[in-house]
Design a protein around this motif. Structure first.
Motif, mmCIF file in Angstrom:
data_model
loop_
_atom_site.group_PDB
_atom_site.id
_atom_site.type_symbol
_atom_site.label_atom_id
_atom_site.label_comp_id
_atom_site.label_asym_id
_atom_site.label_seq_id
_atom_site.Cartn_x
_atom_site.Cartn_y
_atom_site.Cartn_z
ATOM 1 N N UNK A 293 61.065 -62.558 37.228
ATOM 2 C CA UNK A 293 59.944 -61.788 36.704
ATOM 3 C C UNK A 293 59.502 -62.421 35.397
ATOM 4 N N UNK A 294 58.299 -62.069 34.953
ATOM 5 C CA UNK A 294 57.772 -62.675 33.734
ATOM 6 C C UNK A 294 58.339 -62.047 32.475
ATOM 7 N N UNK A 295 58.779 -60.808 32.536
ATOM 8 C CA UNK A 295 59.309 -60.154 31.350
ATOM 9 C C UNK A 295 60.188 -58.974 31.711
ATOM 10 N N UNK A 296 61.157 -58.684 30.833
ATOM 11 C CA UNK A 296 62.064 -57.548 31.003
ATOM 12 C C UNK A 296 62.195 -56.859 29.658
ATOM 13 N N UNK A 297 62.145 -55.535 29.682
ATOM 14 C CA UNK A 297 62.297 -54.739 28.467
ATOM 15 C C UNK A 297 63.283 -53.613 28.747
ATOM 16 N N UNK A 298 64.160 -53.340 27.784
ATOM 17 C CA UNK A 298 65.157 -52.271 27.908
ATOM 18 C C UNK A 298 64.897 -51.238 26.820
ATOM 19 N N UNK A 299 64.771 -49.991 27.245
ATOM 20 C CA UNK A 299 64.577 -48.876 26.324
ATOM 21 C C UNK A 299 65.795 -47.958 26.386
ATOM 22 N N UNK A 300 66.232 -47.503 25.212
ATOM 23 C CA UNK A 300 67.337 -46.553 25.108
ATOM 24 C C UNK A 300 66.845 -45.363 24.300
ATOM 25 N N UNK A 301 66.897 -44.189 24.928
ATOM 26 C CA UNK A 301 66.435 -42.952 24.284
ATOM 27 C C UNK A 301 64.997 -43.078 23.791
ATOM 28 N N UNK A 302 64.169 -43.764 24.586
ATOM 29 C CA UNK A 302 62.749 -43.871 24.261
ATOM 30 C C UNK A 302 62.384 -44.979 23.304
ATOM 31 N N UNK A 303 63.363 -45.703 22.773
ATOM 32 C CA UNK A 303 63.092 -46.790 21.828
ATOM 33 C C UNK A 303 63.437 -48.123 22.473
ATOM 34 N N UNK A 304 62.563 -49.119 22.299
ATOM 35 C CA UNK A 304 62.796 -50.455 22.852
ATOM 36 C C UNK A 304 63.854 -51.151 22.000
ATOM 37 N N UNK B 185 50.866 -56.730 32.200
ATOM 38 C CA UNK B 185 50.587 -56.171 33.514
ATOM 39 C C UNK B 185 51.359 -54.894 33.775
ATOM 40 N N UNK B 186 51.291 -54.437 35.014
ATOM 41 C CA UNK B 186 51.967 -53.218 35.426
ATOM 42 C C UNK B 186 53.468 -53.461 35.506
ATOM 43 N N UNK B 187 54.240 -52.535 34.954
ATOM 44 C CA UNK B 187 55.688 -52.687 34.919
ATOM 45 C C UNK B 187 56.347 -51.822 35.978
ATOM 46 N N UNK B 188 57.396 -52.355 36.570
ATOM 47 C CA UNK B 188 58.238 -51.578 37.484
ATOM 48 C C UNK B 188 59.336 -50.918 36.655
ATOM 49 N N UNK B 189 59.424 -49.605 36.727
ATOM 50 C CA UNK B 189 60.358 -48.834 35.906
ATOM 51 C C UNK B 189 61.635 -48.601 36.700
ATOM 52 N N UNK B 190 62.765 -49.011 36.124
ATOM 53 C CA UNK B 190 64.078 -48.807 36.744
ATOM 54 C C UNK B 190 64.909 -47.967 35.776
ATOM 55 N N UNK B 191 65.306 -46.755 36.147
ATOM 56 C CA UNK B 191 66.097 -45.914 35.232
ATOM 57 C C UNK B 191 67.496 -46.468 35.030
ATOM 58 N N UNK B 192 68.010 -46.330 33.816
ATOM 59 C CA UNK B 192 69.383 -46.709 33.476
ATOM 60 C C UNK B 192 70.221 -45.434 33.409
ATOM 61 N N UNK B 193 71.114 -45.284 34.356
ATOM 62 C CA UNK B 193 71.906 -44.057 34.489
ATOM 63 C C UNK B 193 73.364 -44.403 34.244
ATOM 64 N N UNK B 194 74.012 -43.622 33.369
ATOM 65 C CA UNK B 194 75.434 -43.802 33.076
ATOM 66 C C UNK B 194 76.151 -42.484 33.286
ATOM 67 N N UNK B 195 76.999 -42.438 34.319
ATOM 68 C CA UNK B 195 77.764 -41.229 34.676
ATOM 69 C C UNK B 195 76.840 -40.027 34.871
ATOM 70 N N UNK B 196 75.770 -40.261 35.612
ATOM 71 C CA UNK B 196 74.861 -39.177 35.937
ATOM 72 C C UNK B 196 73.847 -38.840 34.864
ATOM 73 N N UNK B 197 73.919 -39.469 33.706
ATOM 74 C CA UNK B 197 72.982 -39.191 32.604
ATOM 75 C C UNK B 197 72.056 -40.390 32.426
ATOM 76 N N UNK B 198 70.751 -40.140 32.425
ATOM 77 C CA UNK B 198 69.797 -41.215 32.179
ATOM 78 C C UNK B 198 69.717 -41.470 30.687
ATOM 79 N N UNK B 199 70.167 -42.639 30.295
ATOM 80 C CA UNK B 199 70.199 -42.974 28.874
ATOM 81 C C UNK B 199 69.023 -43.852 28.473
ATOM 82 N N UNK B 200 68.259 -44.340 29.429
ATOM 83 C CA UNK B 200 67.113 -45.193 29.111
ATOM 84 C C UNK B 200 66.482 -45.704 30.392
ATOM 85 N N UNK B 201 65.750 -46.794 30.264
ATOM 86 C CA UNK B 201 65.107 -47.387 31.427
ATOM 87 C C UNK B 201 64.883 -48.870 31.191
ATOM 88 N N UNK B 202 64.740 -49.594 32.292
ATOM 89 C CA UNK B 202 64.480 -51.026 32.257
ATOM 90 C C UNK B 202 63.113 -51.284 32.894
#
Length: 645
Positions: free
Chosen positions: A373-384, A393-410
């Motif tokens: 992919x051309x770029x990857x960004x990781x957000x934790x608790x809403x902050x990059x 361009x349009x980003x594909x959002x992948x949630x980051x889940x740790x032990x059932x809790x979503x802590x951010x997204x990629x």
């Protein structure tokens, strides 16, 4: 202004030369015309100068655009010279032989720079590295040798019975023609494809943007080179096939250049290049196997068995060979498709880092390269927290889940060629690293907040307690100094009172110092300080037992001392115990602190007061645990475990 006028004048001169060429062509009798009514120079003369002028108007000083502009003008001039020189020779114009002579070598100044110089300087006008500079100068030298050979080669340039010899021909060059054919020509072809290989070198080491630029232009340039050297590769190639291949290739070159330079981020060519290399290699391997088996079997068995056996073998080898070739090409591009190997590779990369933040940065880079992919960004608790590549361009959002809790997204930007299995494997590793970074951030913020709270407490105590006390002492000293001359007998009681107040102030200072770090720890050590603390209690009796402990860090000593101090204070205030068993030991890499008393135990509904909360917080700050429970047979047991690392 003059520069722009020259550029656009050249852009108009190219199509004008093409039109004049057709005018002169049809003004010559039919029997004197060339059989070729369509050549690549028509496209090059009309398109190249215009695209070159447009690119230079957008980006001044662009070397590739200058080359494109000049190549287009040489192509237009060559296409014009072919019919114009015939017309001039048939009409006996002065200088007709010179015009015919120029038509014999101008094409080299359009073709050779296009396939030798442009690949070597694309896209930034510089060679891939200093090691390629001799190749550039060799290319320029070979272009000059080819042009000079055509200029000086004696040849008959006559048309329709009108004789015309090369006015600049040298007979000695004719004797060196074998050297040219067997030496200069093969070297020129070899250097041409070496320069085309430089695009692969740039592609291998380039950024995502550079890869897209190179992939756009590589195919048209390769097609142009193959078509230009078709007389050496395939001497009997039909003219219609030559014209179709060449016109298509040279027509795509300026379009690809313009897209690569101006709009390269809108296209992802990595997948196309990957698939092309895979299936080209697969075709070559299976073709060699097929024809080799046919040649071998036909010698051993007569009839149609050779073709059947070859087709059967190729069909059986297709899938395993394709898998191996795909794996090799993926390794070349840095792409991993096996989830298990990918997980192992990512884990080994992360283990070699010194801190979680660096591990997360490397993991994000690995995600971008693996998923193409051309770029990857990781957000934790809403902050990059980290990005890699180009966020466009349009980003594909992948949630980051740790032990059932979503802590951010990629966020994944741009098209890739990975399936959901790869994304799932990568997401789990990134989620673990993101959780670690999140814990470190929270811990760091807690430490900062605790430090600031302690500073505010010290400031408040100094300002509200010690400050007014010292000010009052200064006023008392001034008053005693005044009465010393008027009423000396009253000074002594004042000084005694002043001495008592100074003693109280010193006690306050001592309490502030003890609040930072107990002096007993520096003077007596942890065990001695605990024994001194236990001996200060008149009752109950405290039995201190301590096994051999390793050397503790200062923060561990302070935490252990404060927990024990608070536990003994609670026993004295609330337990009504007669004896206390205090034990310190090492258990599985932890410092275990146990304070047991024989008092009245915990109430049925215990409430966590300030003391219990303070002990629990001190233990958790070091990553330890704290528990309090009723003791069998009566009493209370307080247990704290602190990690020793």
């Amino acid at each position: 202004m003059a520069r722009r006028t020259i550029l656009w004048a050249g852009a108009l001169a190219g199509p004008l030369c093409v039109v004049l060429a057709y005018a002169f062509r049809y003004s010559v009798p039919l029997e004197y015309r060339t059989s070729q009514s369509w050549r690549p120079e028509v496209i090059m003369g009309c398109l190249y100068p215009a695209v070159g002028a447009y690119l230079l108007s957008r980006r001044r000083g662009l070397v590739i655009a200058r080359l494109l502009w000049g190549i287009g003008l040489f192509a237009a001039a060559h296409w014009l010279m072919i019919p114009f020189s015939r017309w001039a020779l048939l009409h006996d114009l002065t200088g007709a032989a010179v015009l015919r002579w120029s038509a014999t070598w101008l094409y080299m100044l359009e073709f050779l720079p296009l396939v030798m110089i442009v690949p070597l300087l694309f896209p930034d006008g510089r060679t891939p590295s200093r090691r390629w500079r001799p190749v550039l100068w060799l290319s320029v030298l070979l272009i000059g040798l080819n042009v000079v050979h055509r200029m000086l080669l004696p040849a008959d340039l006559g048309v329709g019975g009108r004789e015309a010899a090369n006015p600049f021909g040298v007979q000695a060059v004719l004797g060196l023609d074998d050297v040219y054919v067997q030496g200069v020509q093969p070297i020129t072809v070899a250097v041409t494809f070496l320069n085309l290989f430089s695009l692969a070198v740039r592609f291998r080491a380039g950024s995502p943007i550079a890869r897209r630029q190179i992939a756009l232009i590589a195919y048209p340039l390769l097609g142009t080179a193959l078509a230009g050297y078709s007389d050496l590769i395939w001497p009997d190639m039909p003219f219609w096939l030559f014209a179709t291949l060449t016109c298509t290739a040279v027509g795509l070159v300026p379009i690809s250049l313009a897209i690569a330079i101006l709009r390269h981020r809108l296209y992802d060519i990595d997948v196309i290049v990957n698939r092309t290399l895979v299936y080209a290699t697969l075709t070559l391997i299976l073709g060699l196997v097929y024809f080799g088996l046919i040649a071998l079997v036909s010698r051993l068995v007569a009839g149609q068995a050779a073709g059947f056996f070859g087709a059967l073998t190729v069909g059986a080898l297709f899938q395993p060979v394709r898998s191996r070739v795909q794996l090799s090409i993926d390794l070349l591009f840095g792409v991993e498709r096996d989830p298990y190997r990918l997980a192992d590779k990512l884990a080994r990369t992360v283990q070699q880092t010194e801190d979680p933040a660096t591990a997360l940065r490397l993991a994000v880079r690995a995600v971008r390269r693996t998923l193409a992919v051309s770029g990857v960004s990781v957000e934790i608790d809403g902050a990059v927290v980290h990005t890699d590549g180009i966020e466009e361009g349009q980003a594909q959002v992948v949630p980051l889940v740790w032990h059932g809790e979503q802590i951010g997204r990629m966020l994944l930007y741009g098209p890739g060629h990975a399936d959901h299995r790869l994304i799932g494997v990568l997401t789990r590793h990134v989620a673990d690293l993101a959780h670690t970074v999140r814990l470190l951030r929270v811990s760091h913020e807690t430490v900062i907040n605790t430090r600031e709270a302690e500073r505010r407490r010290l400031s408040r105590d100094l300002h509200d307690g010690l400050g007014p006390t010292l000010a009052a002492l200064a006023l008392s000293v001034d008053a005693a100094r005044v009465r010393l001359t008027t009423d000396p007998e009253s000074v002594e009681p004042s000084l005694l009172a002043l001495r008592e107040r100074m003693t109280t102030a010193m006690g306050g200072i001592r309490e502030l110092v003890h609040g930072l770090r107990p002096p007993a720890l520096d003077r007596l050590g942890l065990l001695g300080a605990i024994q001194a603390l236990a001996s200060d209690l008149p009752e109950p009796r405290v039995d201190v037992r301590c096994e051999d402990l390793p050397e503790l860090a200062p923060v561990q000593e302070v935490t252990a001392y404060r927990i024990i101090q608070e536990a003994l204070t609670n026993v004295r205030r609330h337990a009504k115990a007669t004896s206390v068993d205090l034990r310190l030991s090492e258990r599985n890499g932890e410092l275990e602190i146990t304070v047991s008393d024989d008092g009245r135990g915990l109430p049925r509904q215990p409430r966590a007061g300030l003391g219990l909360t303070s002990m629990r917080e001190r233990a958790s700050e070091l990553g330890g645990t704290f528990t309090i429970a009723s003791r069998p047979g009566g009493g209370t047991t307080v247990t704290a475990r602190l990690p020793l690392t």
